[in-house]
Design an enzyme around this catalytic site. Structure first.
Site, mmCIF file in Angstrom:
data_model
loop_
_atom_site.group_PDB
_atom_site.id
_atom_site.type_symbol
_atom_site.label_atom_id
_atom_site.label_comp_id
_atom_site.label_asym_id
_atom_site.label_seq_id
_atom_site.Cartn_x
_atom_site.Cartn_y
_atom_site.Cartn_z
ATOM 1 N N ALA A 101 0.861 -1.180 0.000
ATOM 2 C CA ALA A 101 0.000 0.000 0.000
ATOM 3 C C ALA A 101 0.898 1.232 0.000
ATOM 4 O O ALA A 101 2.066 1.164 0.395
ATOM 5 C CB ALA A 101 -0.892 -0.020 1.235
ATOM 6 N N GLY A 140 0.586 -5.066 0.970
ATOM 7 C CA GLY A 140 -0.686 -5.126 0.251
ATOM 8 C C GLY A 140 -0.533 -5.763 -1.124
ATOM 9 O O GLY A 140 -1.484 -6.337 -1.651
ATOM 10 N N GLU A 154 -0.732 -9.322 -0.499
ATOM 11 C CA GLU A 154 -2.134 -9.620 -0.150
ATOM 12 C C GLU A 154 -3.023 -9.601 -1.394
ATOM 13 O O GLU A 154 -3.930 -10.428 -1.530
ATOM 14 C CB GLU A 154 -2.619 -8.616 0.902
ATOM 15 C CG GLU A 154 -1.906 -8.835 2.234
ATOM 16 C CD GLU A 154 -2.181 -7.743 3.253
ATOM 17 O OE1 GLU A 154 -2.395 -8.064 4.422
ATOM 18 O OE2 GLU A 154 -2.150 -6.552 2.882
ATOM 19 N N GLU A 214 5.200 -5.063 6.791
ATOM 20 C CA GLU A 214 4.509 -3.993 7.512
ATOM 21 C C GLU A 214 5.085 -3.759 8.900
ATOM 22 O O GLU A 214 5.103 -2.636 9.406
ATOM 23 C CB GLU A 214 3.004 -4.319 7.643
ATOM 24 C CG GLU A 214 2.219 -4.239 6.344
ATOM 25 C CD GLU A 214 2.167 -5.551 5.571
ATOM 26 O OE1 GLU A 214 3.062 -6.399 5.770
ATOM 27 O OE2 GLU A 214 1.238 -5.717 4.761
HETATM 28 N N1 DAK Z 1 4.545 3.219 -0.827
HETATM 29 C C1 DAK Z 1 4.912 4.371 -1.388
HETATM 30 N N2 DAK Z 1 6.020 4.514 -2.131
HETATM 31 C C2 DAK Z 1 6.803 3.437 -2.296
HETATM 32 C C3 DAK Z 1 6.481 2.187 -1.727
HETATM 33 C C4 DAK Z 1 5.288 2.090 -0.968
HETATM 34 N N3 DAK Z 1 4.845 0.937 -0.438
HETATM 35 N N4 DAK Z 1 7.456 1.318 -2.067
HETATM 36 C C5 DAK Z 1 8.336 1.990 -2.811
HETATM 37 N N5 DAK Z 1 7.951 3.269 -2.966
HETATM 38 C C6 DAK Z 1 8.624 4.344 -3.689
HETATM 39 C C7 DAK Z 1 9.855 4.834 -2.953
HETATM 40 O O1 DAK Z 1 9.493 5.770 -1.978
HETATM 41 C C8 DAK Z 1 10.643 5.436 -4.077
HETATM 42 O O2 DAK Z 1 10.100 6.691 -4.377
HETATM 43 P P1 DAK Z 1 11.045 8.001 -4.521
HETATM 44 O O3 DAK Z 1 11.817 8.088 -3.267
HETATM 45 O O4 DAK Z 1 11.905 7.690 -5.718
HETATM 46 O O5 DAK Z 1 10.095 9.129 -4.744
HETATM 47 C C9 DAK Z 1 10.364 4.498 -5.243
HETATM 48 O O6 DAK Z 1 9.132 3.837 -4.910
HETATM 49 C C10 DAK Z 1 11.428 3.444 -5.436
HETATM 50 O O7 DAK Z 1 11.653 2.797 -4.191
HETATM 51 P P2 DAK Z 1 13.098 2.618 -3.535
HETATM 52 O O8 DAK Z 1 13.996 3.755 -3.914
HETATM 53 O O9 DAK Z 1 12.892 2.388 -2.082
HETATM 54 O O10 DAK Z 1 13.593 1.287 -4.266
HETATM 55 P P3 DAK Z 1 14.595 0.180 -3.721
HETATM 56 O O11 DAK Z 1 14.843 -0.713 -4.876
HETATM 57 O O12 DAK Z 1 15.763 0.813 -3.018
HETATM 58 O O13 DAK Z 1 13.793 -0.605 -2.607
HETATM 59 C C11 DAK Z 1 11.818 -1.753 -1.721
HETATM 60 C C12 DAK Z 1 12.651 -1.359 -2.983
HETATM 61 C C13 DAK Z 1 10.545 -2.427 -2.230
HETATM 62 C C14 DAK Z 1 12.616 -2.761 -0.890
HETATM 63 C C15 DAK Z 1 11.516 -0.495 -0.898
HETATM 64 O O14 DAK Z 1 10.971 0.520 -1.766
HETATM 65 C C16 DAK Z 1 10.553 -0.744 0.215
HETATM 66 O O15 DAK Z 1 10.924 -1.251 1.262
HETATM 67 N N6 DAK Z 1 9.283 -0.340 -0.002
HETATM 68 C C17 DAK Z 1 8.252 -0.442 1.020
HETATM 69 C C18 DAK Z 1 7.792 -1.879 1.149
HETATM 70 C C19 DAK Z 1 6.765 -2.007 2.254
HETATM 71 O O16 DAK Z 1 7.030 -1.691 3.414
HETATM 72 N N7 DAK Z 1 5.553 -2.428 1.903
HETATM 73 C C20 DAK Z 1 4.443 -2.557 2.828
HETATM 74 C C21 DAK Z 1 3.679 -1.250 2.863
HETATM 75 S S1 DAK Z 1 2.342 -1.276 4.059
HETATM 76 C C22 DAK Z 1 -5.344 -2.185 4.005
HETATM 77 C C23 DAK Z 1 -4.924 -2.833 2.887
HETATM 78 C C24 DAK Z 1 -3.559 -3.030 2.664
HETATM 79 C C25 DAK Z 1 -2.619 -2.531 3.548
HETATM 80 C C26 DAK Z 1 -3.032 -1.885 4.667
HETATM 81 C C27 DAK Z 1 -4.388 -1.700 4.907
HETATM 82 N N8 DAK Z 1 -6.734 -1.964 4.279
HETATM 83 C C28 DAK Z 1 -7.714 -2.663 3.426
HETATM 84 C C29 DAK Z 1 -7.157 -1.062 5.221
HETATM 85 C C30 DAK Z 1 -1.223 -2.720 3.217
HETATM 86 C C31 DAK Z 1 -0.217 -2.106 3.867
HETATM 87 C C32 DAK Z 1 1.120 -2.140 3.261
HETATM 88 O O17 DAK Z 1 1.341 -2.724 2.227
#
Ligand code: DAK
Length: 259
Positions: free
Chosen positions: A67, A110, A113, A133
């Site tokens: 997400a 997400g 998921e 997360e």
């Molecule tokens: N959200 C927003 N931006 C993201 C992102 C994300 N999840 N993942 C990556 N990006 C963005 C980065 O901020 C970056 O943007 P800029 O800085 O260039 O503006 C760009 O994508 C490239 O990312 P990186 O520079 O970080 O790329 P790397 O190759 O170095 O790293 C990575 C890739 C995937 C390991 C890293 O980006 C990362 O750790 N991303 C976050 C992964 C994460 O934590 N995902 C879980 C998010 S929480 C719900 C439904 C669903 C959910 C919740 C509630 N309901 C129905 C209520 C779900 C929650 C989640 O998924």
């Protein structure tokens, strides 16, 4: 079908629709608008009689990195309550036609998921699956603790959810999370191949069979068996059942019409 964050081709191949997540700079992070578009696209494809199988994919770098964290960062519980994103996710999960996730690169949070709401997952060797997360100070919220645990078991689900460790595609395959791992260059082709096989079957039987398999998640054995029996009887109300069995007897390929 025109959308801002997804590309949809209802006639990508005969009877096969493609939905492509299209926020490449953000690694296909799932913002609210994207999920609303996904809900609408799947509902429309479900209504389209020409479509028999749907493929959801991202790009080489990411199926979806979760997400949109930037959009979620400042949310309050009341914001979340008002937005009620669960309704969107529930609708996506209720898609009646078979959905295949064709996954390459990051499939996280997400994103993982969303892939798990699909019926089948084909992955490129480079795919990485995870529920990170916990590293953001939250926990999975769209099935990551429930669906993942039912599929891979408590030990691995607990490890993924509590440490945020990513699984390689090979590990995901061994754990039963996905159906197939193929070289990066052919993950979409492989999904198309599977979609073509499914699209040749009776759409009525496919729908009833999908519904029956998914019932397992909601019921005990006897209730599930009763449900299966009703759907089994229902198959015999279709022309496709007559055609399928007649074609077998006549030693030819059946031509299923979907009624
Ligand atoms: N959200 C927003 N931006 C993201 C992102 C994300 N999840 N993942 C990556 N990006 C963005 C980065 O901020 C970056 O943007 P800029 O800085 O260039 O503006 C760009 O994508 C490239 O990312 P990186 O520079 O970080 O790329 P790397 O190759 O170095 O790293 C990575 C890739 C995937 C390991 C890293 O980006 C990362 O750790 N991303 C976050 C992964 C994460 O934590 N995902 C879980 C998010 S929480 C719900 C439904 C669903 C959910 C919740 C509630 N309901 C129905 C209520 C779900 C929650 C989640 O998924």
């Amino acid at each position: 079908m025109e959308f801002q964050f997804i590309l949809v081709d209802p006639a990508f191949h005969p009877h096969i629709a493609l939905v492509k997540l299209n926020r490449p700079k953000e690694l296909n992070a799932l913002n609210l608008q994207l999920m609303l578009e996904m809900k609408q696209a799947l509902a429309e494809l479900d209504e389209n009689d020409e479509v028999r199988c749907i493929i959801i994919t991202g790009n080489e770098q990411a199926f979806a990195a979760g997400a949109d964290i930037k959009q979620m960062e400042s949310r309050t519980p009341i914001d979340l309550l008002k937005i009620d994103q669960f309704e969107t996710w529930d609708q996506i999960r209720k898609t009646k036609k078979p959905v295949i996730a064709a996954v390459s690169g990051f499939c996280l949070g997400g994103g993982c998921e969303l892939a798990m709401t699909c019926d089948l997952i084909i992955a490129a060797e480079s795919a990485r699956f995870g529920q990170p997360e916990i590293k953001l100070g939250i926990m999975p919220g769209a099935g990551g603790t429930q669906r993942l645990t039912r599929v891979v078991g408590k030990a691995l689900a607990m490890e993924m959810v509590l440490t945020g460790r990513f699984l390689s595609a090979e590990e995901a395959l061994k754990a039963g999370l996905i159906n197939k791992v193929v070289p990066d260059e052919i993950y979409l082709d492989e999904a198309i191949k599977m979609a073509k096989e499914i699209a040749q079957m009776s759409p009525v039987a496919i729908r009833l069979a999908k519904e029956s398999v998914l019932k397992t998640f909601d019921t005990g054995l006897q209730e599930g068996l009763n449900f299966e029996r009703k759907n089994f009887y229902m198959c015999f109300a279709s022309e496709d059942q007559k055609e399928g069995m007649k074609a077998f007897v006549e030693k030819r390929k059946p031509e299923f019409k979907g009624y």
